[in-house]
Write a protein that holds these residues in place. Structure first.
Motif, PDB file in Angstrom:
ATOM      1  N   TYR A 265       0.838  -1.213   0.000  1.00  0.00           N
ATOM      2  CA  TYR A 265       0.000   0.000   0.000  1.00  0.00           C
ATOM      3  C   TYR A 265       0.867   1.254   0.000  1.00  0.00           C
ATOM      4  O   TYR A 265       0.625   2.197  -0.767  1.00  0.00           O
ATOM      5  N   ALA A 266       1.899   1.271   0.834  1.00  0.00           N
ATOM      6  CA  ALA A 266       2.783   2.444   0.912  1.00  0.00           C
ATOM      7  C   ALA A 266       3.521   2.668  -0.402  1.00  0.00           C
ATOM      8  O   ALA A 266       3.649   3.805  -0.866  1.00  0.00           O
ATOM      9  N   PRO A 330      16.367   5.938  -0.553  1.00  0.00           N
ATOM     10  CA  PRO A 330      16.373   7.256   0.083  1.00  0.00           C
ATOM     11  C   PRO A 330      15.012   7.946   0.032  1.00  0.00           C
ATOM     12  O   PRO A 330      14.640   8.660   0.975  1.00  0.00           O
ATOM     13  N   ILE A 331      14.257   7.759  -1.047  1.00  0.00           N
ATOM     14  CA  ILE A 331      12.929   8.371  -1.135  1.00  0.00           C
ATOM     15  C   ILE A 331      12.018   7.827  -0.049  1.00  0.00           C
ATOM     16  O   ILE A 331      11.370   8.582   0.700  1.00  0.00           O
ATOM     17  N   VAL A 332      11.958   6.515   0.071  1.00  0.00           N
ATOM     18  CA  VAL A 332      11.072   5.888   1.064  1.00  0.00           C
ATOM     19  C   VAL A 332      11.537   6.198   2.475  1.00  0.00           C
ATOM     20  O   VAL A 332      10.730   6.469   3.367  1.00  0.00           O
ATOM     21  N   SER A 333      12.848   6.174   2.703  1.00  0.00           N
ATOM     22  CA  SER A 333      13.375   6.427   4.042  1.00  0.00           C
ATOM     23  C   SER A 333      13.002   7.819   4.541  1.00  0.00           C
ATOM     24  O   SER A 333      12.525   7.991   5.667  1.00  0.00           O
ATOM     25  N   TYR A 336       8.943   8.024   4.916  1.00  0.00           N
ATOM     26  CA  TYR A 336       8.172   7.131   5.778  1.00  0.00           C
ATOM     27  C   TYR A 336       8.860   6.682   7.069  1.00  0.00           C
ATOM     28  O   TYR A 336       8.179   6.232   7.994  1.00  0.00           O
ATOM     29  N   GLU A 337      10.186   6.738   7.149  1.00  0.00           N
ATOM     30  CA  GLU A 337      10.873   6.117   8.292  1.00  0.00           C
ATOM     31  C   GLU A 337      10.813   7.016   9.525  1.00  0.00           C
ATOM     32  O   GLU A 337      11.661   7.882   9.735  1.00  0.00           O
ATOM     33  N   ASP A 344      13.310  -1.984   8.575  1.00  0.00           N
ATOM     34  CA  ASP A 344      12.894  -3.189   7.845  1.00  0.00           C
ATOM     35  C   ASP A 344      11.678  -2.892   6.970  1.00  0.00           C
ATOM     36  O   ASP A 344      11.589  -3.382   5.825  1.00  0.00           O
ATOM     37  N   ASP A 345      10.738  -2.115   7.490  1.00  0.00           N
ATOM     38  CA  ASP A 345       9.572  -1.716   6.694  1.00  0.00           C
ATOM     39  C   ASP A 345      10.007  -0.889   5.493  1.00  0.00           C
ATOM     40  O   ASP A 345       9.506  -1.071   4.379  1.00  0.00           O
ATOM     41  N   VAL A 346      10.938   0.028   5.710  1.00  0.00           N
ATOM     42  CA  VAL A 346      11.429   0.888   4.626  1.00  0.00           C
ATOM     43  C   VAL A 346      12.077   0.046   3.523  1.00  0.00           C
ATOM     44  O   VAL A 346      11.857   0.293   2.326  1.00  0.00           O
TER      45      VAL A 346
END
Length: 513
Positions: A265-266, A330-333, A336-337, A344-346
């Motif tokens: 979903y993310a 890097p975008i997700v981190s 969202y982090e 781990d999710d990232v």
């Protein structure tokens, strides 16, 4: 012919969609921070997918394909378009009211069918409870889709494009208030969704009235126009339903791994940013324009509209896909982090995003190619194409799941998207020059790819240099800003140098619009 300002329409819808997606990022950041991947977020995602699935099935699928071309042609021919819209509204009202009631009654069965991996744990009961609260959202959004179609067909794109912004405008403060109150944040979230549906319907209804269009509820009647609309709408709805089945297949596979529904979903919300801003926005504007040009037998204008829409879309989509593929971590981190979302999710979200990136151009091209069929009220062939894509998606998702588990749905969706594009492109050849890229686009497309490749190399090298910055909480935002700014500068610089675009052309086109 009464003209639609094509480029201005793209930019108007794109602006409001961009605002909606940016606010959506804020929403997802808060969700992942306050709730985080796990049972609660998995249950919410599965519950909210149900009204969204049926909304795309009825509203975006059937009505974009059937109602908008018919209304546009009646408007072009001064053939009592308002009366036709009122009849369609009444029929849609009765159908969606029935669907909403049935959905709330049989919610446990719907949850089992769409997330059978939840059975036997707490996520199942949570999803059923959440689903009964959010499911009425489909009723309000389906009616809003009709009013939005009316506005789009008359060249008034702003209100219809702005309506989705209300969902995030209401959800963001609800999440913050829920967090500050110390109560369950999820409760604030799910009760806000039906309220947002009412607000969105109110906005487009008001805009329609202010435009001088008087569309009202009547007793539903089965007229020749309604029969024709349903004949066109049913294959389109089935085609949209097939695409939603692809999402459900992915959710079924992912539901067997706790947190995987949330990860996918993310990632989906990230790649939906360019898809929504570019692909969906252009599709919304292109369909009524093509319908009216074909009604007026303006073949040259129709080809130009299709080629300019494709050029605009690829110029923005290809570099986005390259960025998501090269630097997903890097975008997700950065986005969202925090809070309940850990490293781990990232990492999992980043893998899914990179896979979806390969399919991003295909997802956008679908939105460009489908109007070629829908403008001619041809919805049967897109349905057949979608069935084949669904077979490929299901075979890959279930076939790869024993080996790569939750990553299988992302790979399956990407491959199926390219299969769908190939079918749509091959099938559209019979429409002649209207469905062919013109000389200008063919010359510029390879240049766009070269500029995107140069940008990708720059992103990779810069990321390697800036890796230490991303481990510093106070500097990672600046590092991402530098990374994206440099990549964008290289893309536009190389693109200008090799002729991928002409400076000022969009501004001039918008003025001519």
């Amino acid at each position: 012919m009464k003209p639609i300002r094509l480029m201005r329409g793209f930019l108007t819808v794109g602006f409001w969609t961009l605002l909606s997606r940016v606010l959506g990022f804020v929403r997802e950041i808060l969700l992942l921070s306050f709730i985080g991947p796990g049972p609660l977020l998995d249950a919410f995602v599965a519950a909210f997918r149900l009204p969204n699935m049926f909304r795309r099935f009825f509203a975006e699928g059937a009505f974009n394909a059937a109602f908008v071309p018919m209304f546009s042609k009646k408007l072009e021919g001064d053939d009592d378009a308002e009366h036709f819209a009122s009849e369609a509204l009444s029929l849609l009202f009765a159908a969606v009211m029935t669907l909403t009631a049935l959905g709330m009654i049989f919610m446990p069965a719907l949850v089992w069918l769409t997330a059978e991996g939840f059975a036997g744990d707490e996520r199942f009961d949570l999803t059923v409870g959440y689903g009964r609260i959010v499911f009425p959202y489909i009723f309000f959004m389906s009616l809003a889709a009709l009013f939005s179609g009316v506005l789009n067909a008359t060249g008034r794109f702003a209100a219809a494009a702005a309506a989705p912004v209300l969902l995030n405008i209401l959800i963001i403060p609800a999440l913050i208030l829920g967090h500050l109150s110390g109560g369950p944040v999820i409760t604030w979230l799910i009760w806000t969704i039906p309220v947002a549906g009412v607000a969105q319907l109110g906005l487009v209804w008001t805009a329609t009235r202010r435009a001088g269009l008087h569309i009202s509820l009547r007793l539903p009647k089965w007229t020749p126009d309604m029969a024709r609309m349903v004949r066109v709408a049913v294959p389109a709805a089935l085609a949209s339903g097939v695409m939603q089945i692809n999402l459900v297949v992915g959710q079924i596979v992912a539901s067997n791994t706790e947190g995987a529904v949330s990860w996918l979903y993310a990632a989906d919300r990230l790649y939906q940013l360019p898809l929504g801003v570019i692909g969906i926005a252009i599709g919304i504007v292109l369909l009524p324009d093509l319908s009216r040009r074909l009604k007026a037998d303006d073949q040259t204008g129709a080809q130009n509209a299709f080629s300019r829409a494709s050029e605009f879309a690829m110029f923005l989509t290809i570099p986005c896909a390259v960025a998501f593929l090269i630097i997903p971590l890097p975008i997700v981190s950065v986005l969202y982090e925090r809070g309940a979302t850990g490293s781990d999710d990232v990492a999992a979200i980043s893998v899914a995003l990179a896979i979806y990136a390969i399919g991003l151009p295909a997802f956008v091209l679908q939105k460009l190619l489908q109007p070629l069929y829908f403008a001619r009220e041809d919805t049967k062939r897109p349905f057949r194409f979608a069935v084949w894509a669904m077979v490929v998606n299901a075979a890959l998702a279930f076939g790869l799941a024993p080996y790569i588990q939750w990553m299988a749905p992302a790979i399956a969706a990407t491959v199926a998207a390219w299969i769908m594009v190939a079918q749509l492109g091959f099938g559209a050849r019979e429409y002649g020059t209207v469905a062919k890229f013109d000389t200008r686009l063919r010359k510029r497309l390879w240049r766009i790819c070269v500029a995107s490749a140069a940008m990708g190399g720059t992103l990779w090298i810069t990321w390697v240099i800036l890796v230490p910055w991303f481990s510093l909480p106070g500097w990672r935002y600046m590092a991402l800003l530098i990374l994206l700014s440099l990549g964008t500068a290289v893309y536009f610089g190389v693109g200008r140098l090799i002729g991928a675009y002409t400076p000022g052309v969009l501004k001039a086109a918008a003025r001519r619009g």
